[in-house]
Design a protein around this motif. Structure first.
Motif: not given
Ligand code: ATP
Length: 299
Positions: A68-76, A219-221
């Motif tokens: 989900q949005s905000g789960c930390g993907k970009s931070t990771l 990805t979100h897809d």
């Protein structure tokens, strides 16, 4: 969600797929994440973006990260790239701790990060020249990378003369020219139209097949995740934690017709369940404000 009635369990693997995973796990990990934590200060107190993250990505594996949005993907991915410092835990590339950005990790972002004043060839040569390679060597290597991404005819073009998909192929060539051990891709095709996106997915699999590269791809897809990955890591939000790591049972080589395979649909269904559980799905109603007097009911 797709009806689950006749779908197999997403954990069911044919002997060929099971053998592929057995071999993959025997290969040494290129990336190891151990007890990784990230906390950010905020006016409301500390935000724990990621908590106790553990996983390995093996040599030549393709792993997608969804959540989900905000789960930390970009931070990771920013920590893996060395752009953000962990609050705890360890990140290892080939067993060596990550202490900042490095040539062993290539990055491809959603926004095109090419130098607009440089040609395609000069963009791809940039990293090797900075690393001290001779101009002749950097140029001949750049030509090879440009050929690998299918853009030989455009090596003298400038970024503004290229389509979005072509720019992303240059960005991939530029990242690969540094000969990284792992390619970190943060929603690289998120800004592309559906047709170009599908084409880029196919190009990326062809590129991956032809070189010794390990890929971590955000990805979100969910179709994209199942289509590309060996394994999909699902993050859950607040705090970001690993919910499950799924072995995709779809055989390789991949092609788009596999989207209709029961094992493809079963995997996508499972991802959907993990990311948007039934209990959390609710239809938000807008306030009733009718601004038409036409009597036909459209819904
Ligand atoms: N620099 C920062 N300062 C404070 N909080 C931050 C910062 N960066 C991220 N966060 C918080 O950390 C959490 C994870 O954010 P992150 O952007 O990594 O999520 P994401 O999964 O990439 O989201 P999206 O899919 O929307 O891009 C969020 O709660 C976010 O608000």
């Amino acid at each position: 969600m797709i009806a689950t009635l006749d779908l197999p369990d997403y954990r069911t693997q044919t002997p060929a797929v099971a053998e592929r995973f057995a071999k993959l796990k025997q290969r040494p990990p290129v990336l190891s994440v151990r007890g990784l934590e990230k906390r950010f200060p905020s006016p409301q107190g500390e935000v724990t973006a990621l908590k106790n993250i553990n996983f390995d990505v093996h040599r030549r594996e393709f792993m997608c990260v969804v959540g989900q949005s905000g789960c930390g993907k970009s931070t990771l991915i920013r920590m893996l790239a060395g752009l953000e410092t962990p609050s705890g835990g360890e990140l290892l590339v080939d067993g060596k701790p990550v202490r900042g950005p490095g040539r062993d990790r290539g990055m491809v972002f959603q926004g095109y990060t090419l130098f607009p004043w440089l040609t395609v060839k000069a963009n791809v040569m940039f990293g090797p020249l900075m690393a001290g390679k001779a101009k002749y060597t950097a140029e001949s290597e750049a030509r090879q990378w440009i050929e690998l991404v299918g853009l030989s005819k455009f090596e003298d073009a400038y970024p503004h003369q290229l389509s979005g998909g072509m720019k992303q192929r240059v960005a991939i060539a530029r990242a690969l020219a540094n000969e990284p051990r792992i390619l970190l891709m943060d929603e690289p095709f998120g800004a592309l139209d559906a047709q170009t996106r599908a084409q880029m997915q196919s190009y990326l699999l062809q590129i991956w097949k032809n070189i010794d590269i390990t890929i971590l791809f955000i990805t979100h897809d969910l179709d994209e995740a199942v289509y590309l990955s060996d394994r999909v890591l699902v993050l859950e939000a607040r705090p970001g934690r690993v919910k499950e790591i799924i072995e995709v049972p779809v055989p390789r080589p991949r092609d788009f017709s596999q989207i209709a395979l029961p094992e493809f649909m079963a995997t996508k269904n499972r991802l959907q369940e993990l990311i948007h559980p039934e209990s959390e799905r609710k239809e938000d109603k807008l306030p009733m404000l009718r601004l038409t007097t036409v009597g036909d009911d459209v819904e």
